[in-house]
Design a protein around this motif. Structure first.
Motif, PDB file in Angstrom:
ATOM      1  N   SER A   1     -27.378 -33.291   1.198  1.00  0.00           N
ATOM      2  CA  SER A   1     -28.009 -34.443   0.538  1.00  0.00           C
ATOM      3  C   SER A   1     -27.134 -34.938  -0.602  1.00  0.00           C
ATOM      4  O   SER A   1     -26.464 -34.153  -1.266  1.00  0.00           O
ATOM      5  CB  SER A   1     -29.369 -34.058  -0.068  1.00  0.00           C
ATOM      6  N   SER A   2     -27.200 -36.252  -0.837  1.00  0.00           N
ATOM      7  CA  SER A   2     -26.510 -36.780  -2.011  1.00  0.00           C
ATOM      8  C   SER A   2     -27.467 -37.613  -2.842  1.00  0.00           C
ATOM      9  O   SER A   2     -28.462 -38.147  -2.337  1.00  0.00           O
ATOM     10  CB  SER A   2     -25.264 -37.576  -1.615  1.00  0.00           C
ATOM     11  N   SER A   3     -27.155 -37.674  -4.135  1.00  0.00           N
ATOM     12  CA  SER A   3     -28.019 -38.375  -5.085  1.00  0.00           C
ATOM     13  C   SER A   3     -27.198 -38.611  -6.357  1.00  0.00           C
ATOM     14  O   SER A   3     -26.147 -38.008  -6.538  1.00  0.00           O
ATOM     15  CB  SER A   3     -29.227 -37.482  -5.390  1.00  0.00           C
ATOM     16  N   ASN A   4     -27.740 -39.447  -7.264  1.00  0.00           N
ATOM     17  CA  ASN A   4     -27.041 -39.623  -8.544  1.00  0.00           C
ATOM     18  C   ASN A   4     -27.100 -38.346  -9.371  1.00  0.00           C
ATOM     19  O   ASN A   4     -26.319 -38.159 -10.294  1.00  0.00           O
ATOM     20  CB  ASN A   4     -27.663 -40.772  -9.340  1.00  0.00           C
TER      21      ASN A   4
ATOM     22  N   ASN B   1     -33.700 -32.219  -2.569  1.00  0.00           N
ATOM     23  CA  ASN B   1     -33.860 -32.932  -1.299  1.00  0.00           C
ATOM     24  C   ASN B   1     -33.416 -32.055  -0.130  1.00  0.00           C
ATOM     25  O   ASN B   1     -34.080 -32.004   0.907  1.00  0.00           O
ATOM     26  CB  ASN B   1     -33.065 -34.238  -1.309  1.00  0.00           C
TER      27      ASN B   1
ATOM     28  N   ASN C   1     -28.060 -40.644   2.674  1.00  0.00           N
ATOM     29  CA  ASN C   1     -28.108 -39.602   1.640  1.00  0.00           C
ATOM     30  C   ASN C   1     -28.596 -38.247   2.142  1.00  0.00           C
ATOM     31  O   ASN C   1     -28.633 -37.283   1.377  1.00  0.00           O
ATOM     32  CB  ASN C   1     -29.015 -40.039   0.489  1.00  0.00           C
ATOM     33  N   ASN C   2     -29.016 -38.182   3.373  1.00  0.00           N
ATOM     34  CA  ASN C   2     -29.559 -36.932   3.920  1.00  0.00           C
ATOM     35  C   ASN C   2     -29.049 -36.739   5.337  1.00  0.00           C
ATOM     36  O   ASN C   2     -29.337 -37.559   6.220  1.00  0.00           O
ATOM     37  CB  ASN C   2     -31.092 -36.966   3.956  1.00  0.00           C
TER      38      ASN C   2
ATOM     39  N   LYS D   1     -21.807 -40.682  -6.115  1.00  0.00           N
ATOM     40  CA  LYS D   1     -22.941 -39.744  -6.068  1.00  0.00           C
ATOM     41  C   LYS D   1     -22.490 -38.290  -6.034  1.00  0.00           C
ATOM     42  O   LYS D   1     -21.360 -37.984  -5.659  1.00  0.00           O
ATOM     43  CB  LYS D   1     -23.772 -40.038  -4.823  1.00  0.00           C
TER      44      LYS D   1
ATOM     45  N   GLU E   1     -31.454 -33.196  -8.126  1.00  0.00           N
ATOM     46  CA  GLU E   1     -32.301 -33.914  -7.168  1.00  0.00           C
ATOM     47  C   GLU E   1     -31.747 -33.763  -5.746  1.00  0.00           C
ATOM     48  O   GLU E   1     -32.493 -33.566  -4.793  1.00  0.00           O
ATOM     49  CB  GLU E   1     -32.354 -35.387  -7.566  1.00  0.00           C
ATOM     50  N   ALA E   2     -30.410 -33.821  -5.645  1.00  0.00           N
ATOM     51  CA  ALA E   2     -29.790 -33.649  -4.321  1.00  0.00           C
ATOM     52  C   ALA E   2     -30.164 -32.284  -3.760  1.00  0.00           C
ATOM     53  O   ALA E   2     -30.526 -32.155  -2.583  1.00  0.00           O
ATOM     54  CB  ALA E   2     -28.272 -33.790  -4.426  1.00  0.00           C
TER      55      ALA E   2
END
Ligand code: AMP
Ligand code: GLY
Length: 422
Positions: free
Chosen positions: A384-387, A395, A357-358, A324, A391-392
């Motif tokens: 935050s993490s995301s693909n 967030n 992820n947060n 991610k 988006e991260a």
């Protein structure tokens, strides 16, 4: 195992967060820690520059391994002091810590080992420094030799400014610096590259880009870091190969040859120009806030990594990472990096939903009667993490909106180089 993490920033909170996930960690202490580490570790209020007292606490609490977060105790020799008393320490010794503690040491090491870096001169006498400045191009970079809490580097756009700053440093502006390093200004894109090192080998420990300037669009004065994301968009396979062969490996070899093999995290601050890496600086520790994003992405048990490095077994360990993208945005107190507001309550932190992820990593915070107050310039790291990095960031931004605090500010454009197309 009982562990002690030394430090009180977002970096140390994220290290504690990661260590807490290890089933092998029994007691976890943080010295002095903050309101965030207090939730997952036992904070110990103690001046970390008093090594004798730190040692007494280590003995009393039967600490098995000490992990040092910030540079100052390392530069002052905490590793040597504790190792003499047979305490296991993760972090380089005093000699190796000069890689960060003395810019002159680092630049001379580069010269001797053909490590690419900006052209430079090192001076103790004003007249010689002035001559060098007169013969150089502008912009020109003036650096205090020793640690200067992030304030020792000035990019000067005129020779007059460079002369004034040089004079100030040589007249003792920073207690730690009797010398000035004057260097060519390198144009390019920055990259933070991390490795973990022991006597026998080293392993990649992530890449990131941080945002040092206080204002959006990378404007205004330098700070400790307003945010970071990982992985860095500009790290290609080819570039990584060059970083290892031209910078990391000759440095590690030079430290071995000196009789002081490096141990711990090593952070190379690089400038990339025409696909070639140049070393701007070494840090002998994890970056802050870079550590916060790397700890979210690290899959391997951090205790296993620390232990392997102490036992010189890193070559037996495969370090694994989540694919991610991760971002952290630093919530600062108004006024930072100048004089800033202190002792203000931060509300609604519990409204932010925390999961894998947060996360919110605390920096300059403390707790009284279940209320959280600010005490530092950098206060919280909303991570935050995301693909998807965009988006991260969204967030993190929406988590920031939930926090009620009229005394702070943050940058909304962290990671802009990697997400500008959106
Ligand atoms: P340092 O305290 O060494 O990390 O320097 C702070 C920042 O100054 C770096 O992150 C760079 O953005 C900038 N800097 C330092 N040295 C140079 C250089 N020779 N050329 C261009 N920028 C530099
Ligand atoms: N984020 C820059 C540093 O830790 O030095």
């Amino acid at each position: 195992m009982n562990l002690l993490v030394i430090g009180s920033g977002g970096r140390e909170h994220s290290i504690c967060y990661k260590l807490r996930q290890s089933s092998r960690v029994s007691k976890l202490f943080c010295m002095p820690g903050n309101a965030g580490t207090e939730k997952i570790a036992e904070n110990i209020s103690q001046d970390i520059s008093n090594f004798e007292e730190v040692y007494k606490i280590i003995k009393k609490n039967v600490v098995d391994i000490v992990i040092i977060g910030p540079e100052e105790p390392l530069v002052n020799g905490i590793t040597d002091f504790l190792e003499k008393k047979l305490v296991k320490v993760f972090g380089p010794n005093k000699f190796a810590a000069q890689l960060e503690g003395s810019k002159a040491f680092m630049k001379n090491l580069c010269k001797k080992n053909n490590i690419p870096t900006a052209n430079f001169g090192i001076f103790e006498k004003y007249e010689e420094a002035a001559k060098f400045i007169e013969e150089s191009q502008i912009p020109i970079v003036i650096k205090a030799d020793g640690l200067a809490a992030g304030k020792g580097v000035l990019i000067c756009n005129s020779k007059d400014e460079a002369l004034i700053e040089t004079k100030k440093i040589l007249e003792g502006k920073f207690k730690s610096s009797k010398k000035v390093v004057i260097e060519e200004f390198l144009e390019g894109e920055e990259l933070s590259y991390f490795v973990v090192v022991d006597k026998n080998s080293y392993s990649f420990f992530g890449s990131a880009q941080d945002h040092k300037r206080v204002g959006e669009g990378d404007t205004g004065p330098n700070t400790g870091g307003m945010g970071a994301y990982s992985p860095a968009r500009n790290l290609t396979k080819d570039l990584e190969f060059k970083i290892k062969k031209k910078i990391i490996e000759p440095t590690i070899q030079a430290m071995k040859n000196s009789g002081n093999p490096y141990k711990g995290f090593l952070y190379a601050g690089l400038m990339v120009k025409n696909d070639e890496p140049y070393l701007i600086e070494y840090n002998i520790r994890m970056g802050d806030p870079e550590c916060q994003v790397l700890m979210m992405k690290l899959k391997t048990d951090l205790l296993n990594i620390v232990e392997a490095a102490i036992n010189n077994d890193l070559n037996k360990l495969k370090i694994e990472w989540d694919n991610k993208k991760c971002i952290t945005i630093v919530l600062c107190a108004k006024g930072y990096p100048g004089d800033y507001i202190k002792d203000k309550e931060i509300e609604n932190l519990s409204k932010v939903h925390l999961d894998k992820n947060n996360q919110i990593f605390h920096a300059g915070t403390y707790k009284i009667n279940e209320k959280i107050f600010s005490k530092g310039g950098r206060v919280l790291n909303v991570t935050s993490s995301s693909n998807d990095l965009y988006e991260a960031r969204n967030n993190s931004l929406s988590n920031l909106e939930k926090i009620k605090w009229n005394n702070g500010f943050f940058r909304k454009d962290i990671g802009w180089r990697a997400i500008k197309k959106k």
